[in-house]
Design an enzyme around this catalytic site. Sequence first.
Site, mmCIF file in Angstrom:
data_model
loop_
_atom_site.group_PDB
_atom_site.id
_atom_site.type_symbol
_atom_site.label_atom_id
_atom_site.label_comp_id
_atom_site.label_asym_id
_atom_site.label_seq_id
_atom_site.Cartn_x
_atom_site.Cartn_y
_atom_site.Cartn_z
ATOM 1 N N GLU A 162 64.648 15.056 24.829
ATOM 2 C CA GLU A 162 64.823 13.778 24.113
ATOM 3 C C GLU A 162 63.468 13.270 23.676
ATOM 4 O OE1 GLU A 162 67.018 10.561 26.019
ATOM 5 O OE2 GLU A 162 68.499 12.001 26.769
ATOM 6 N N GLU A 220 68.025 12.482 33.575
ATOM 7 C CA GLU A 220 67.180 11.375 34.015
ATOM 8 C C GLU A 220 67.594 10.781 35.357
ATOM 9 O OE1 GLU A 220 66.835 8.523 30.819
ATOM 10 O OE2 GLU A 220 65.724 9.932 29.573
HETATM 11 C C1 FCB Z 1 67.276 7.843 27.465
HETATM 12 C C2 FCB Z 1 68.720 8.198 27.681
HETATM 13 C C3 FCB Z 1 69.547 8.209 26.416
HETATM 14 C C4 FCB Z 1 69.163 7.068 25.506
HETATM 15 C C5 FCB Z 1 67.679 7.071 25.266
HETATM 16 C C6 FCB Z 1 67.213 6.021 24.298
HETATM 17 O O1 FCB Z 1 66.764 7.262 28.635
HETATM 18 O O2 FCB Z 1 68.818 9.475 28.263
HETATM 19 O O3 FCB Z 1 70.901 8.177 26.785
HETATM 20 O O4 FCB Z 1 69.617 5.890 26.033
HETATM 21 O O5 FCB Z 1 67.014 6.899 26.482
#
Ligand code: FCB
Length: 448
Positions: free
Chosen positions: A353, A171
Amino acid sequence: MQPAFSHRRADFPEDFLFGAATSATQIEGTAFGGAGASHWDTFALTPGNVVRGETAARACDHYHRWEEDLDLIAGAGFDAYRFSINWARLLPEGTGKPNPAALAFYDRLIDGMCARGLQPFLTLYHWDLPTALAHRGGWANRDITGWFTDYALTVQRRFGDRLASTATLNEPWCVAWLSHFIGAHAPGLRDISAAARAMHFTLTAHAGALAALRAEGAKNLGIVLNFEHVDPASPADEGAAATEEALFNRWFAEALALGRYPAKALQGLECWLPKGWQADLDAIAAPLDWLGVNYYRRALKAAVPGTPWPATREVEGPLPKTTMGWEIHPDGLSDRLVKLARLFPGLPLCVTENGMSADDHITDGAVADPDRIAYVDAHLAACRAAIAAGVPLKGYFYWSLMDNYEWALGYDKRFGLIHVDFESLKRTPKWSYQAFQHMLLPRTLSAR
Ligand code: FCB
């Protein structure tokens, strides 16, 4: 009644991987094993930055409990585990000599994954910049390209023989914008020139490391970007939504795919970009082997007239929300995957994610989280829709394996499939963990 997912493994392509994700600082315990300070350690120790002043010093104590945690991952039937190395643990000064205890820890951890049949999906940088490098300007200094490349090579030479895949950064929008412009994450700056430089140097660092890793023979190299579904809060807010779209969803993706930054974002950032930035774009657009997609929510954006570029305001939307206040919008995931498949023709994509925080409690030894099961179910349906539309989607990783240190929000945003009691550190699998087990086990071909 305890719900199950409405999907079966066999509903996904044969080579589709299911996994769970974590990051080093959020689970390991940065006080253990001779780790150097990272800017997250020092940011958290500065009053006002993290709720209740909570730090990652102990976190989930994964540093000592990693075997139990790996058993739990394998026990859910997952194929792969997305984890990260804490740069400051491995190289306490950011450069130079590795910490022997860190080399031994990550050896054990990666060997432990292999022994359990879990494919190691490594993220090199999930936000733990060594404080020694923060003192030298961190992500706002062009030298980060070389520091990060050297770190990546140290990792590759020691662990590369056992890695299934390597992502350079997690990110970069959070690394650059959230941390240097909004100021919500370490190093907590609110400075447009530092932010612009970090928006660019995250990409030069990615490109430097990618080229060096490839020259070293590393395979399966990618990067993980975050995306949100953006809608204007009202018809008058189209411009605000377009600015957010350009800065959040398009900046990194278009630089990597097309070697250019979106004009809408350059309007306010170009004058702050570091000298010679245009000359870096060819290297930044070097082909990837795969792209990681983090997706959680929809954001409604409104204009803030009379304030400097790029001020936008987030407006509370009508959709159901998680305890993060994030609106749940699974169609945004399929849309984004289809858009990305067009932007990066033929490139394998992976959801690295996706998940939700909830107000989870242990009652009679169980953690009932039907909302999380519904959230995942709907997002898996979005993955299937994208695959049906021709997207080369290769995997889905749930965030997160277990409740952990949610950065500036501390320990009460529970994203895990496994509940963690932060007093006793006891792990308790939630219903959602069992839903994965039910869908994924037995991990054999006959299950298909
Ligand atoms: C993302 C991050 C991870 C966690 C999630 C909820 O932005 O990569 O580390 O904090 O959100």
